[in-house]
Design a protein around this motif. Structure first.
Motif, PDB file in Angstrom:
ATOM      1  N   GLU A  31       0.818  -1.207   0.000  1.00 27.77           N
ATOM      2  CA  GLU A  31       0.000   0.000   0.000  1.00 27.77           C
ATOM      3  C   GLU A  31       0.856   1.263   0.000  1.00 27.77           C
ATOM      4  OE1 GLU A  31      -2.545  -0.275   3.398  1.00 27.77           O
ATOM      5  OE2 GLU A  31      -3.709  -1.931   2.571  1.00 27.77           O
ATOM      6  N   LYS A  32       1.898   1.265   0.837  1.00 27.78           N
ATOM      7  CA  LYS A  32       2.761   2.447   0.918  1.00 27.78           C
ATOM      8  C   LYS A  32       3.531   2.627  -0.390  1.00 27.78           C
ATOM      9  CE  LYS A  32       5.990   4.909   3.744  1.00 27.78           C
ATOM     10  NZ  LYS A  32       6.558   5.105   5.048  1.00 27.78           N
ATOM     11  N   ALA A  35       1.230   3.954  -2.982  1.00 30.10           N
ATOM     12  CA  ALA A  35       0.892   5.359  -2.732  1.00 30.10           C
ATOM     13  C   ALA A  35       2.012   6.281  -3.207  1.00 30.10           C
ATOM     14  CB  ALA A  35       0.622   5.580  -1.244  1.00 30.10           C
ATOM     15  N   GLU A  38       1.990   6.210  -7.018  1.00 27.49           N
ATOM     16  CA  GLU A  38       0.839   6.954  -7.515  1.00 27.49           C
ATOM     17  C   GLU A  38       1.082   8.455  -7.396  1.00 27.49           C
ATOM     18  OE1 GLU A  38      -3.643   7.537  -5.961  1.00 27.49           O
ATOM     19  OE2 GLU A  38      -3.067   5.458  -6.366  1.00 27.49           O
TER      20      GLU A  38
END
Length: 108
Positions: A31-32, A35, A38
């Protein structure tokens, strides 16, 4: 060469720093990592097109750009590692066939 021996410590510190950086980035959760990717991709798209892209409008092109950015980052960090490892060995005076093979393996 005595001139290159002066830089041995600098290249060694750079090499170890890149290794620590790679370790830290690889220890991130998915997830990190996503992120961060992104965020970088969004900045690239905003800078290139000059408009903000709403999250619901991300399409295949945005994902493609994100993939290119992620792959480029991997290539660049391992190329930097290979260069620093080579320069560390070169400045220590210990360049041989095995060290060149080591550099090639770092890049690929």
């Amino acid at each position: 060469c005595m001139y290159m021996k002066k830089f041995f410590g600098v290249y060694l510190i750079l090499t170890l720093s890149i290794m620590v950086g790679i370790f830290c980035f690889s220890a991130q959760t998915g997830e990190k990592s996503s992120a961060i990717s992104e965020g970088v991709t969004k900045k690239v798209v905003v800078e290139e097109r000059g408009v903000d892209v709403p999250k619901n409008e991300y399409d295949d092109k945005f994902e493609f750009v994100e993939t290119i950015i992620r792959k480029s980052a991997h290539f660049l960090i391992f190329t930097a590692l290979g260069f620093c490892v080579f320069m560390t060995l070169y400045s220590s005076g210990k360049v041989n066939k095995k060290s060149v093979l080591c550099i090639i393996l770092c890049i690929f």
